[in-house]
Design a protein around this motif. Sequence first.
Motif, PDB file in Angstrom:
ATOM      1  N   ILE C 106       0.856  -1.195  -0.004  1.00 61.24           N
ATOM      2  CA  ILE C 106      -0.028   0.034  -0.134  1.00 61.24           C
ATOM      3  C   ILE C 106       0.772   1.163   0.133  1.00 61.24           C
ATOM      4  CG2 ILE C 106      -1.762   1.260   1.324  1.00 61.24           C
ATOM      5  CD1 ILE C 106      -3.194  -0.984   0.277  1.00 61.24           C
ATOM      6  N   LEU C 109       2.493   1.815  -3.212  1.00 62.76           N
ATOM      7  CA  LEU C 109       1.461   2.190  -4.263  1.00 62.76           C
ATOM      8  C   LEU C 109       1.203   3.605  -4.068  1.00 62.76           C
ATOM      9  CD1 LEU C 109      -0.362   1.091  -6.287  1.00 62.76           C
ATOM     10  CD2 LEU C 109      -2.045   0.511  -4.657  1.00 62.76           C
ATOM     11  N   MET C 110       1.262   4.061  -2.878  1.00 62.11           N
ATOM     12  CA  MET C 110       1.023   5.570  -2.606  1.00 62.11           C
ATOM     13  C   MET C 110       2.030   6.465  -3.282  1.00 62.11           C
ATOM     14  SD  MET C 110      -1.055   6.018   1.164  1.00 62.11           S
ATOM     15  CE  MET C 110      -0.899   7.587   0.832  1.00 62.11           C
ATOM     16  N   GLY C 113       2.138   4.949  -7.488  1.00 63.35           N
ATOM     17  CA  GLY C 113       0.948   4.868  -8.190  1.00 63.35           C
ATOM     18  C   GLY C 113       0.825   5.845  -9.316  1.00 63.35           C
ATOM     19  N   ILE C 210      -0.194  -6.673  -4.331  1.00 67.17           N
ATOM     20  CA  ILE C 210      -1.006  -5.408  -4.213  1.00 67.17           C
ATOM     21  C   ILE C 210      -0.359  -4.332  -5.188  1.00 67.17           C
ATOM     22  CG2 ILE C 210      -1.126  -3.116  -2.710  1.00 67.17           C
ATOM     23  CD1 ILE C 210      -1.693  -4.630  -0.585  1.00 67.17           C
TER      24      ILE C 210
ATOM     25  N   THR D  31       2.773   7.202   3.686  1.00 61.35           N
ATOM     26  CA  THR D  31       1.379   6.678   4.312  1.00 61.35           C
ATOM     27  C   THR D  31       0.851   7.059   5.620  1.00 61.35           C
ATOM     28  OG1 THR D  31       2.346   4.809   3.159  1.00 61.35           O
ATOM     29  CG2 THR D  31       0.513   4.393   4.518  1.00 61.35           C
ATOM     30  N   PHE D 226      -8.620  -3.468   0.290  1.00 63.78           N
ATOM     31  CA  PHE D 226      -7.684  -2.756  -0.902  1.00 63.78           C
ATOM     32  C   PHE D 226      -8.518  -3.559  -2.338  1.00 63.78           C
ATOM     33  CE2 PHE D 226      -4.510  -3.484  -4.334  1.00 63.78           C
ATOM     34  CZ  PHE D 226      -4.350  -2.134  -4.526  1.00 63.78           C
ATOM     35  N   GLY D 230     -10.569  -0.561  -2.913  1.00 63.81           N
ATOM     36  CA  GLY D 230      -9.649   0.459  -3.306  1.00 63.81           C
ATOM     37  C   GLY D 230      -8.564   0.886  -2.101  1.00 63.81           C
ATOM     38  N   LEU D 231      -7.656   1.781  -2.768  1.00 64.89           N
ATOM     39  CA  LEU D 231      -6.779   2.300  -2.012  1.00 64.89           C
ATOM     40  C   LEU D 231      -6.903   3.144  -1.090  1.00 64.89           C
ATOM     41  CD1 LEU D 231      -3.542   2.663  -1.890  1.00 64.89           C
ATOM     42  CD2 LEU D 231      -3.801   4.436  -3.425  1.00 64.89           C
ATOM     43  N   ASP D 232      -8.159   3.830  -1.133  1.00 67.57           N
ATOM     44  CA  ASP D 232      -8.350   4.936  -0.202  1.00 67.57           C
ATOM     45  C   ASP D 232      -8.982   4.206   0.833  1.00 67.57           C
ATOM     46  OD1 ASP D 232      -7.573   7.133  -1.702  1.00 67.57           O
ATOM     47  OD2 ASP D 232      -9.549   7.482  -2.624  1.00 67.57           O
ATOM     48  N   ARG D 235      -6.088   2.426   3.188  1.00 68.21           N
ATOM     49  CA  ARG D 235      -5.004   3.287   3.823  1.00 68.21           C
ATOM     50  C   ARG D 235      -5.112   3.424   5.137  1.00 68.21           C
ATOM     51  NH1 ARG D 235      -4.273   8.496   0.464  1.00 68.21           N
ATOM     52  NH2 ARG D 235      -5.819   9.151   1.697  1.00 68.21           N
TER      53      ARG D 235
END
Lengths: 379, 379, 261, 261
Positions: C106, C109-110, C113, C210, D31, D226, D230-232, D235
């Motif tokens: 994750i 990805l941030m 991405g 991921i 993150t 995820f 999805g990502l948000d 997180r």
Amino acid sequence: MKSSGAVQIRDLWVDLREFHLREIDLDIAAGEYFVVLGPTGAGKTGLLETIAGLYQPQRGRVLLDGEEITHLRPERRGIGFVYQAYALFPHLNVAENIAFGLNIQRPSGLGKLIRRKSAQENEVDIAEQVDEVSRMLAIDHLLHRSPKTLSGGEQQRVALARALVIKPRVLLLDEPLSALDPETRESLQRELARVHRQLGTTTLHVTHDFEEAVALGDRIAVVNQGRIVQVGTPEDIFRRPASEFVARFVGVRNIFAGAIAEETDENGTGAKTFIFEASKTVEDQALKMAVVTDLTGAVQASIRPEDIILSREPIHSSARNCFRGHVMEIADRGTLIYVTVNAPPDFTCVITRRSREEMRLREGAAVHLAFKASAVHIF
Amino acid sequence: MKSSGAVQIRDLWVDLREFHLREIDLDIAAGEYFVVLGPTGAGKTGLLETIAGLYQPQRGRVLLDGEEITHLRPERRGIGFVYQAYALFPHLNVAENIAFGLNIQRPSGLGKLIRRKSAQENEVDIAEQVDEVSRMLAIDHLLHRSPKTLSGGEQQRVALARALVIKPRVLLLDEPLSALDPETRESLQRELARVHRQLGTTTLHVTHDFEEAVALGDRIAVVNQGRIVQVGTPEDIFRRPASEFVARFVGVRNIFAGAIAEETDENGTGAKTFIFEASKTVEDQALKMAVVTDLTGAVQASIRPEDIILSREPIHSSARNCFRGHVMEIADRGTLIYVTVNAPPDFTCVITRRSREEMRLREGAAVHLAFKASAVHIF
Amino acid sequence: MRKLFTNRMYVLFALLGALLIFFVAWPLLRTVTSSDPTIIWETLLEAEVRSAILLTLYSSALATVVAFFFGVPLAYLLARADFPGKRLIEGIVDVPIVVPHSAAGIALLMVFGRRSLLGRAFGLIGLKFVSAAPGIVIAMLFVSLSFLVDSAREGFEAVNPRLERVARTLGASPWQTFWRVSFPLAWRSILSGMILMWARGLSEFGAVVILAYHPMIAPVLLYERFESYGLDYARPVATLIILICLMTFVALRLIAQEDRA
Amino acid sequence: MRKLFTNRMYVLFALLGALLIFFVAWPLLRTVTSSDPTIIWETLLEAEVRSAILLTLYSSALATVVAFFFGVPLAYLLARADFPGKRLIEGIVDVPIVVPHSAAGIALLMVFGRRSLLGRAFGLIGLKFVSAAPGIVIAMLFVSLSFLVDSAREGFEAVNPRLERVARTLGASPWQTFWRVSFPLAWRSILSGMILMWARGLSEFGAVVILAYHPMIAPVLLYERFESYGLDYARPVATLIILICLMTFVALRLIAQEDRA
């Protein structure tokens, strides 16, 4: 607090990666201070560890007061051990280090709960014993310190106290002075002698230092490559080394090969003469010296450097052997000065700094040498 | 192959975790063999590393042949370095170790490709130089061996060869003999003296061993806790230590506190007398001895053990100082025997094993002591 | 020491330890032995499996090379230099070992991405990370670089600094000293760190799944088959992967062993 | 040493190393900082998240305790005893580090699965592994025990054998020697191995996701969110997990640091 046992070792063989012992036979009397002397790597530490039961011999027996202990577990032997590098428990303070052996023998866990009162008495008793031994070794002011804050000499005293407090029948010392600086070594050496006089514990002390062996040992065993090559009093070893190895190891510098010849002098009394092998080529001038010996034939002769008298003038004395030669080399060792004189064989003599100045000795100077027939050791 | 530079050190201060140097001033002449003597931890290694450029001083300057090199990078100084523990490159064989410095100076990579022929010539040249230095140090039969298969003495010879082959202007030796056994130490010590005679390279040798310093040094500087406490010839240091620290360090045993008094004898010539402080309590019997000095007031006196003559009979000699006393302790050190005599102040004398036997000396025996006024060093 | 052995404590310890060894060895042995060799061979012939395995090997090797260039200098500094914040840097190097790999995915990805700053910057030169091979490399690099840096640092620490100082007095510049003394002497440790890192990269699953589910690397393929078709279909792939890992691991051990000798 | 620094090589090395440090630190920082604290707080209040985190902490702790009982004796034997096959045993202990975790999950499933011998045996006493907490413990134990055993072994190896021999001559049995000398002296290493193992267990994803997708541990929950949302949505969970891991990691470092002093 007297407690000492006689140790007998019979035909001991040990084979391990780091060392090998062969045919070890030793008789150590109760109360004796016995020194095992030998070069590094001769298996001396292994010998002690085998006596302590930490290694099992391949062959042979170890007896303590006549009782066989070859296969007894180390914790049942009552043998104290002091290592060269102290080996103090770093997580315990000095008092706890010393009390370790006493605490182990105390009932613990459940036994302690049941006999609570006796356990308390026990603790008082332990504290008293720790106090006594640490006063004897002058470390009673260090009891609450951690071992790593102590100097080498203090650490070795603690290690000694820890081994002594269990009142061992035999005390094994593995190069106990080697890790110390010269000054501390000397004072701890005196301490070892005093403690032995006071307690009379049979002591087996291992070292590679000849002076240490002479200063402490009632008797000395010289080991080389896992075998005992000579056993005797310090005087024996010093004066009458049994082999060239021993002679060199104890610092004899003048070792000559040659042969013994018998001669009869004008009074008709027979005298023995040593003929230097090196001189054989000069037939008419065979170099020889008077000796006292029972041996005949091809032998080796040694003379300790300090037994040779060095002089600028011809020497008229009772000494039977006189030589004339030239100074080859003067090696300054601070207090002592080693002088090599070519007579033709090279003799090494030792003189003090003062004598050197008085004689105004320089390389190349002509000098006279003299030594007694009895100063020559034939082997 | 002669190449040697003079080293001057001016008011050098270095502060590092392990050691501190303070106000170091030294003048080392070109070709001199200079020894820095001091106890372990006195900052001796740090001094050498600072001269080699491996540490930067906080203050002060280092000059080589008058040219300041304080901030020059170590690889540009042309100073050879030999460490106590050899520090040979374990991944290179003996020949490659010795050639390391020569190979570095050779053009490499692209430069090598362009001037291929000269590079080949270069290699032949390097091999010759390696050969020459290894013959000089008698290690030419070891060239293809790996360092870890060598004995300590052989390794130290290789380290020496590696430092010498680059023809350094100054050679720094950091306790080069301390890691060796006594026999090897002696032979390598002789080698160092010979190499220095032969090449004449300015040498700065650091040691904690006084005998080594005396045997090798043209001059000696004694350091303690990061400061130089005395500089002089071996004889100076030995005979006239500037402080109690130096006296004890070089093995003087008889150090007494007291005061100088001037007396006029029957002939009207003035003589100086040393009055022992310890005897002041016994007013009428103030213990004193004749001395030769320019100092007055409260001083210290020292007498080297070997300067004291020991005898069972009263001594009638030119020695101005005679004392009568009892043997307190006899410490056997193999060749030498230290005898402590209480006169009342305790004097330590040294005699040989032979003298001891001849005198039949035992503890408690009454003996006579004598020494010259000039043997007493006042400081 | 051998004879100290014959005591009851050692026997008890050996029993307890044997259970643990058994717990590790049995599942692996069982997996490897229960698969039919012909099925494994057939599996190996499948294009999807082959390309997944090759992608895994290749990506991990690439991550190792990247880590070599950046990590060996870092390891040298950590071994030799003393600077403020050194402890913090050492800590950061080891963090990837304890961060859950899915969380690491994750986090990556941030930053990498499509909509992130770096992602867009690299996008301009045609490099994309999400669902692409570079993403796999990034993920593997992140989770396994600690092994290389730590191993190389230990290697450099084992080199006596006096060897470097002697080299300097013999005329070597810092650069020459590094290449002729420090690096050759630390080389075995660096190599074993590289192999360990590579093996660890091969085994990565959480971060990759991921960041780049597709193109599929072997561990992801295994998971996919398990999820879609069940244990029996996943087993041959698992066997193959375990065998490859064991082989690299044995190679690693052999190198470490030579090092000791 | 400080002054050796002012050379160009060190500057180059520092630049290269800084890039690597940045690569590790930035994604984690990003993150953590980009999540709104209130959202993190809300996430923490969700029952599903809380129970996942607690299950993770608890399972990993349990795995560590199991490894302590079996692994410390094994570590002691590896440090002290010399026996045939020792190299092999040492190898087996380290294998889990290099086996891909999804493959490890498959291997464990084969041995502890419902239809397997062990699975059925344990089933009789009501213990099931697949999709159950014991499965999570087993998976964590498998992938992280190497850390505890290796650390404990190093701890025991650092204890001078002469201390143990002296203890024997002072009357201590092997058992007393172990508890009064060897264990206390190796304790810091054992403890730091336990914390490292626990942290490593927390972060496990691949093996657990195969053996026991449900009940969900935190890394699986993260993956689930995820995949599904999805990502948000993932997180905040990622942030929480990273924070927990960083905290345990700092604790580990502090203990190791005290150890050195």
